[in-house]
Design a protein around this motif. Sequence first.
Motif, PDB file in Angstrom:
ATOM      1  N   LEU A  74       0.824  -1.205   0.000  1.00 25.64           N
ATOM      2  CA  LEU A  74       0.000   0.000   0.000  1.00 25.64           C
ATOM      3  C   LEU A  74       0.862   1.261   0.000  1.00 25.64           C
ATOM      4  N   ALA A  75       1.943   1.262   0.785  1.00 23.59           N
ATOM      5  CA  ALA A  75       2.817   2.433   0.832  1.00 23.59           C
ATOM      6  C   ALA A  75       3.462   2.685  -0.526  1.00 23.59           C
ATOM      7  N   THR A  76       3.910   1.620  -1.185  1.00 26.95           N
ATOM      8  CA  THR A  76       4.541   1.769  -2.498  1.00 26.95           C
ATOM      9  C   THR A  76       3.590   2.415  -3.490  1.00 26.95           C
ATOM     10  N   HIS A  77       2.376   1.900  -3.557  1.00 20.77           N
ATOM     11  CA  HIS A  77       1.426   2.394  -4.557  1.00 20.77           C
ATOM     12  C   HIS A  77       0.815   3.727  -4.152  1.00 20.77           C
ATOM     13  N   PHE A  78       0.675   3.975  -2.856  1.00 20.35           N
ATOM     14  CA  PHE A  78       0.158   5.277  -2.418  1.00 20.35           C
ATOM     15  C   PHE A  78       1.113   6.380  -2.842  1.00 20.35           C
ATOM     16  N   TRP A  79       2.409   6.216  -2.571  1.00 23.80           N
ATOM     17  CA  TRP A  79       3.364   7.273  -2.877  1.00 23.80           C
ATOM     18  C   TRP A  79       3.585   7.426  -4.376  1.00 23.80           C
ATOM     19  N   LEU A  80       3.531   6.325  -5.123  1.00 26.18           N
ATOM     20  CA  LEU A  80       3.636   6.442  -6.580  1.00 26.18           C
ATOM     21  C   LEU A  80       2.439   7.211  -7.140  1.00 26.18           C
ATOM     22  N   LEU A  81       1.257   6.894  -6.633  1.00 25.71           N
ATOM     23  CA  LEU A  81       0.047   7.573  -7.097  1.00 25.71           C
ATOM     24  C   LEU A  81       0.074   9.049  -6.699  1.00 25.71           C
ATOM     25  N   ARG A  82       0.499   9.320  -5.476  1.00 23.60           N
ATOM     26  CA  ARG A  82       0.552  10.706  -5.011  1.00 23.60           C
ATOM     27  C   ARG A  82       1.547  11.514  -5.838  1.00 23.60           C
ATOM     28  N   GLU A  83       2.715  10.930  -6.116  1.00 25.24           N
ATOM     29  CA  GLU A  83       3.713  11.639  -6.913  1.00 25.24           C
ATOM     30  C   GLU A  83       3.202  11.880  -8.328  1.00 25.24           C
ATOM     31  N   ASP A  84       2.472  10.917  -8.885  1.00 24.69           N
ATOM     32  CA  ASP A  84       1.896  11.081 -10.214  1.00 24.69           C
ATOM     33  C   ASP A  84       0.918  12.247 -10.238  1.00 24.69           C
ATOM     34  N   CYS A  85       0.244  12.474  -9.102  1.00 25.59           N
ATOM     35  CA  CYS A  85      -0.723  13.573  -8.997  1.00 25.59           C
ATOM     36  C   CYS A  85      -0.031  14.907  -8.753  1.00 25.59           C
ATOM     37  N   VAL A  86       0.992  14.923  -7.878  1.00 23.52           N
ATOM     38  CA  VAL A  86       1.604  16.180  -7.438  1.00 23.52           C
ATOM     39  C   VAL A  86       2.678  16.672  -8.403  1.00 23.52           C
ATOM     40  N   ALA A  87       3.421  15.774  -9.031  1.00 30.05           N
ATOM     41  CA  ALA A  87       4.576  16.172  -9.845  1.00 30.05           C
ATOM     42  C   ALA A  87       4.242  17.192 -10.934  1.00 30.05           C
ATOM     43  N   PRO A  88       3.161  17.011 -11.722  1.00 34.00           N
ATOM     44  CA  PRO A  88       2.863  18.027 -12.754  1.00 34.00           C
ATOM     45  C   PRO A  88       2.595  19.406 -12.164  1.00 34.00           C
ATOM     46  N   LEU A  89       1.954  19.446 -10.977  1.00 33.06           N
ATOM     47  CA  LEU A  89       1.686  20.724 -10.323  1.00 33.06           C
ATOM     48  C   LEU A  89       2.994  21.341  -9.817  1.00 33.06           C
ATOM     49  N   ARG A  90       3.860  20.512  -9.246  1.00 25.42           N
ATOM     50  CA  ARG A  90       5.159  21.007  -8.779  1.00 25.42           C
ATOM     51  C   ARG A  90       5.960  21.605  -9.929  1.00 25.42           C
ATOM     52  N   ASP A  91       6.000  20.893 -11.050  1.00 27.17           N
ATOM     53  CA  ASP A  91       6.743  21.377 -12.216  1.00 27.17           C
ATOM     54  C   ASP A  91       6.133  22.668 -12.763  1.00 27.17           C
ATOM     55  N   GLY A  92       4.797  22.724 -12.788  1.00 25.20           N
ATOM     56  CA  GLY A  92       4.128  23.906 -13.315  1.00 25.20           C
ATOM     57  C   GLY A  92       4.370  25.134 -12.461  1.00 25.20           C
ATOM     58  N   ILE A  93       4.285  24.982 -11.129  1.00 20.30           N
ATOM     59  CA  ILE A  93       4.514  26.123 -10.244  1.00 20.30           C
ATOM     60  C   ILE A  93       5.973  26.565 -10.306  1.00 20.30           C
ATOM     61  N   ALA A  94       6.900  25.611 -10.406  1.00 17.79           N
ATOM     62  CA  ALA A  94       8.323  25.976 -10.532  1.00 17.79           C
ATOM     63  C   ALA A  94       8.554  26.774 -11.810  1.00 17.79           C
TER      64      ALA A  94
END
Length: 393
Positions: A36-56
């Motif tokens: 669960l931890a592996t897939h939770f963090w992969l899913l969360r990063e998939d969600c957050v990464a585009p926003l992080r890149d866009g704001i940067a």
Amino acid sequence: EMPTFPLAAEVLGKEGGPLLRKNNVTGTYASVAEYLATHFWLLREDCVAPLRDGIAAYRAGRLDDRDMHVYEEVTVEGVSAFRQGVTYAVSFASPVEVQWEMCKRLLYGSLLCLSCDGFNGEFLWATVAERNPERCVGSRPQILIRMETGLDARLSNPNALGKRWVMVESPAYFEAYRHVMEAMQRMGRDPANNALPFAETLLACKARVGPPGYLREGGHDADRYVMTSLFPQLHRVTNKTGWALLQPWPELGEAASLDESQAQALRQTLTAEVALVQGPPGTGKTFIGLLAMRALLANGERRRPSPVLVVCATNHALDQFLEGVLPFEERLVRVGSRSQSDELERLNLRALTKAEWETDEEKRRTRQKLHRRVKELALSLDALSAEFDSALP
């Protein structure tokens, strides 16, 4: 216990991001918690990464509008309260050449981030509660947003009135992520660590998938199914009315209009705890699914007394499948308000609930009391909203 909404530190990259584990596709996981931890963090990063890149990119002055949508001069126009919670009406400077009736911007559930310091430290998280195209005309489109914290003093206190914000829309559709992440968190809170469905397949990664529990543990002849509802000519052709599913299947011949791959798919569907049926359009996937459903319902007494859950990727696909079930089973409930099927309208959960409330006198009186109370609260909320709106500049 990680909040579903992103953290400012995540978006700014101050903590270097989570330590992501690779999805294990060839071996096994040590525990449900690790899976669960592996897939939770992969899913969360998939969600957050585009926003992080866009704001940067926005902070560096090199953002391409195709990568992330930015809305300038955002102001609060009002606050309202509904059964779903408190919402804020916000307006913003209209982006150039946006056709709100056709575009997929600011869809319900989209993740928004507001800031008045250029995203250097102040972050307010919200989701789109409503985007009415009729309110998006002119130079100042208006939408309803729901804050992460509900009623947020940073938007509603006197010092915030008249403040102008910048609002960005996450490139990842948040609504598709948040419910899955929340479900994984609920599973992870189970102290017994046994709440993961189909763990033998998804966690232990066993190549050979065993039969479902109701066939393994149902006692003597639990797998002996009557199959004449699927194949009306079965008895005439084979002199049988059914067979044991976990034993070799008989040759069906002209009793069934199945080719070899379809027969194999039906057997796999009925005898494996997890089954995947693949094929291009027109190869009979829905047909096989309906045959399996007919077999399960016709032999329901051999299974544990529980309903069959049907989940589809689209509302149209669900309507189509359930319309196929109706000719042999009308005891079904269509969940969700976006059905376009006239046949299923009377079987919608809301319609069935309303009918039950109206026929039960005690429930009908309780419902009337609740409606009166809702109206009273709505009037109080309207008064509070008007008081708030009168304070706006």
